[in-house]
Write a protein that holds these residues in place. Structure first.
Motif, mmCIF file in Angstrom:
data_model
loop_
_atom_site.group_PDB
_atom_site.id
_atom_site.type_symbol
_atom_site.label_atom_id
_atom_site.label_comp_id
_atom_site.label_asym_id
_atom_site.label_seq_id
_atom_site.Cartn_x
_atom_site.Cartn_y
_atom_site.Cartn_z
ATOM 1 N N GLU A 16 22.611 -65.197 38.608
ATOM 2 C CA GLU A 16 22.867 -64.092 39.539
ATOM 3 C C GLU A 16 24.223 -63.432 39.293
ATOM 4 O O GLU A 16 24.289 -62.223 39.156
ATOM 5 C CB GLU A 16 22.742 -64.568 40.976
ATOM 6 N N PRO A 17 25.347 -64.177 39.203
ATOM 7 C CA PRO A 17 26.605 -63.510 38.922
ATOM 8 C C PRO A 17 26.616 -62.823 37.559
ATOM 9 O O PRO A 17 27.225 -61.789 37.396
ATOM 10 C CB PRO A 17 27.647 -64.625 38.982
ATOM 11 N N ALA A 18 25.924 -63.402 36.580
ATOM 12 C CA ALA A 18 25.869 -62.781 35.263
ATOM 13 C C ALA A 18 25.132 -61.453 35.328
ATOM 14 O O ALA A 18 25.500 -60.499 34.654
ATOM 15 C CB ALA A 18 25.190 -63.713 34.270
ATOM 16 N N ALA A 19 24.109 -61.371 36.171
ATOM 17 C CA ALA A 19 23.358 -60.129 36.305
ATOM 18 C C ALA A 19 24.223 -59.056 36.961
ATOM 19 O O ALA A 19 24.142 -57.883 36.603
ATOM 20 C CB ALA A 19 22.090 -60.365 37.115
ATOM 21 N N GLU A 20 25.057 -59.425 37.922
ATOM 22 C CA GLU A 20 25.912 -58.447 38.569
ATOM 23 C C GLU A 20 27.048 -58.024 37.654
ATOM 24 O O GLU A 20 27.510 -56.896 37.712
ATOM 25 C CB GLU A 20 26.466 -59.019 39.880
ATOM 26 N N ALA A 21 27.535 -58.930 36.788
ATOM 27 C CA ALA A 21 28.643 -58.618 35.906
ATOM 28 C C ALA A 21 28.183 -57.803 34.702
ATOM 29 O O ALA A 21 28.984 -57.137 34.076
ATOM 30 C CB ALA A 21 29.308 -59.909 35.449
ATOM 31 N N ALA A 22 26.897 -57.856 34.371
ATOM 32 C CA ALA A 22 26.391 -57.127 33.219
ATOM 33 C C ALA A 22 26.490 -55.624 33.472
ATOM 34 O O ALA A 22 26.279 -55.168 34.583
ATOM 35 C CB ALA A 22 24.936 -57.518 32.950
ATOM 36 N N PRO A 23 26.832 -54.853 32.441
ATOM 37 C CA PRO A 23 26.915 -53.406 32.628
ATOM 38 C C PRO A 23 25.543 -52.822 32.933
ATOM 39 O O PRO A 23 24.522 -53.326 32.465
ATOM 40 C CB PRO A 23 27.461 -52.899 31.293
ATOM 41 N N HIS A 24 25.552 -51.759 33.720
ATOM 42 C CA HIS A 24 24.289 -51.112 34.089
ATOM 43 C C HIS A 24 23.745 -50.368 32.880
ATOM 44 O O HIS A 24 24.465 -49.647 32.207
ATOM 45 C CB HIS A 24 24.521 -50.150 35.252
ATOM 46 N N VAL A 25 22.475 -50.545 32.605
ATOM 47 C CA VAL A 25 21.837 -49.908 31.467
ATOM 48 C C VAL A 25 20.747 -48.983 31.987
ATOM 49 O O VAL A 25 19.961 -49.350 32.855
ATOM 50 C CB VAL A 25 21.229 -50.963 30.511
ATOM 51 N N SER A 26 20.709 -47.784 31.452
ATOM 52 C CA SER A 26 19.719 -46.799 31.844
ATOM 53 C C SER A 26 18.317 -47.294 31.525
ATOM 54 O O SER A 26 18.083 -47.937 30.504
ATOM 55 C CB SER A 26 19.978 -45.490 31.102
ATOM 56 N N LYS A 27 17.375 -46.984 32.401
ATOM 57 C CA LYS A 27 15.991 -47.389 32.188
ATOM 58 C C LYS A 27 15.187 -46.298 31.470
ATOM 59 O O LYS A 27 13.980 -46.380 31.369
ATOM 60 C CB LYS A 27 15.315 -47.690 33.535
ATOM 61 N N ALA A 28 15.857 -45.264 30.990
ATOM 62 C CA ALA A 28 15.182 -44.181 30.275
ATOM 63 C C ALA A 28 14.632 -44.709 28.951
ATOM 64 O O ALA A 28 15.189 -45.628 28.350
ATOM 65 C CB ALA A 28 16.165 -43.046 30.010
ATOM 66 N N PRO A 29 13.524 -44.117 28.474
ATOM 67 C CA PRO A 29 12.987 -44.526 27.168
ATOM 68 C C PRO A 29 14.012 -44.276 26.053
ATOM 69 O O PRO A 29 14.897 -43.425 26.172
ATOM 70 C CB PRO A 29 11.765 -43.613 26.994
ATOM 71 N N ALA A 30 13.880 -45.010 24.964
ATOM 72 C CA ALA A 30 14.858 -44.957 23.873
ATOM 73 C C ALA A 30 14.972 -43.563 23.263
ATOM 74 O O ALA A 30 16.075 -43.112 22.944
ATOM 75 C CB ALA A 30 14.475 -45.970 22.796
ATOM 76 N N PHE A 31 13.860 -42.840 23.112
ATOM 77 C CA PHE A 31 13.941 -41.519 22.490
ATOM 78 C C PHE A 31 14.687 -40.531 23.383
ATOM 79 O O PHE A 31 15.266 -39.560 22.898
ATOM 80 C CB PHE A 31 12.543 -40.989 22.125
ATOM 81 N N ILE A 32 14.709 -40.773 24.688
ATOM 82 C CA ILE A 32 15.477 -39.910 25.599
ATOM 83 C C ILE A 32 16.951 -40.279 25.544
ATOM 84 O O ILE A 32 17.822 -39.404 25.514
ATOM 85 C CB ILE A 32 14.923 -40.013 27.037
ATOM 86 N N LYS A 33 17.245 -41.583 25.501
ATOM 87 C CA LYS A 33 18.642 -42.011 25.418
ATOM 88 C C LYS A 33 19.295 -41.617 24.101
ATOM 89 O O LYS A 33 20.507 -41.488 24.028
ATOM 90 C CB LYS A 33 18.749 -43.524 25.615
ATOM 91 N N ALA A 34 18.503 -41.380 23.065
ATOM 92 C CA ALA A 34 19.038 -41.044 21.750
ATOM 93 C C ALA A 34 19.674 -39.654 21.732
ATOM 94 O O ALA A 34 20.580 -39.402 20.939
ATOM 95 C CB ALA A 34 17.939 -41.125 20.698
ATOM 96 N N ARG A 35 19.222 -38.752 22.596
ATOM 97 C CA ARG A 35 19.760 -37.389 22.621
ATOM 98 C C ARG A 35 20.478 -37.160 23.936
ATOM 99 O O ARG A 35 19.902 -37.349 25.008
ATOM 100 C CB ARG A 35 18.636 -36.383 22.448
ATOM 101 N N ARG A 36 21.709 -36.732 23.848
ATOM 102 C CA ARG A 36 22.555 -36.554 25.040
ATOM 103 C C ARG A 36 21.961 -35.531 26.013
ATOM 104 O O ARG A 36 21.934 -35.750 27.212
ATOM 105 C CB ARG A 36 23.962 -36.134 24.586
ATOM 106 N N SER A 37 21.481 -34.407 25.509
ATOM 107 C CA SER A 37 20.946 -33.371 26.398
ATOM 108 C C SER A 37 19.677 -33.850 27.100
ATOM 109 O O SER A 37 19.478 -33.574 28.283
ATOM 110 C CB SER A 37 20.681 -32.084 25.627
ATOM 111 N N LEU A 38 18.822 -34.551 26.368
ATOM 112 C CA LEU A 38 17.608 -35.100 26.990
ATOM 113 C C LEU A 38 17.960 -36.138 28.050
ATOM 114 O O LEU A 38 17.359 -36.179 29.122
ATOM 115 C CB LEU A 38 16.709 -35.746 25.933
ATOM 116 N N HIS A 39 18.941 -36.987 27.751
ATOM 117 C CA HIS A 39 19.321 -38.028 28.692
ATOM 118 C C HIS A 39 19.937 -37.420 29.949
ATOM 119 O O HIS A 39 19.668 -37.877 31.064
ATOM 120 C CB HIS A 39 20.288 -39.022 28.040
ATOM 121 N N LEU A 40 20.746 -36.382 29.788
ATOM 122 C CA LEU A 40 21.327 -35.699 30.943
ATOM 123 C C LEU A 40 20.225 -35.062 31.787
ATOM 124 O O LEU A 40 20.243 -35.145 33.018
ATOM 125 C CB LEU A 40 22.350 -34.658 30.490
#
Length: 145
Positions: A16-40
């Protein structure tokens, strides 16, 4: 450089503490995260959908419907993309769990039952007095005042 021994030491700590300490990661698909404009654009879309669900939940607080459920669902939608919403959602879950545990305390339950019973007795007395005084007439149809 991370070695296997460094990573293994993290697993010995509770998850549980490890899950809270882990950085938040976007749940967007990888092809969306690959492009800044798409991710925005994705994040704006998630924000608008979450805002619409929360707005509907606020409306349902005064209208028929599960208002608080919708508000928490909107917050969960936001938590898929925004770290601050993720933290607020975890804080809310923790507070709700603590409140539920406190409500199960026998002293608190006894007090709540006594207060509810007293409120119902007072409401019943007021309704009984109204019916005795005016009968089964709606307040806006009273002739003598």
């Amino acid at each position: 450089m991370n070695t296997g021994s460094d990573h293994g030491s993290d697993e010995s700590v509770s998850s549980e503490p490890a899950a809270e300490a882990a950085p938040h990661v976007s749940k967007a698909p990888a092809f969306i995260k690959a492009r800044r404009s798409l991710h925005l654009s994705w994040q704006v879309g998630v924000f608008v959908v979450g805002l619409a669900v929360i707005g509907a939940g606020i409306a349902m607080l005064v209208l028929p419907g599960p208002g608080w459920v919708a508000i928490f669902a909107g917050l969960a939608i936001w938590a898929t993309e925004f770290a601050w919403a993720h933290l607020v959602l975890h804080w809310t879950k923790r507070k709700v769990t603590e409140a539920a545990q406190r409500a199960m305390d026998p002293k608190v339950r006894r007090r709540n039952i006594i207060l509810t019973t007293a409120g119902l007795v007072i409401a019943g007395a007021l309704i009984g007095f109204y019916l005795w005084k005016y009968g089964l007439v709606l307040p806006w149809n009273l002739k003598d005042q």
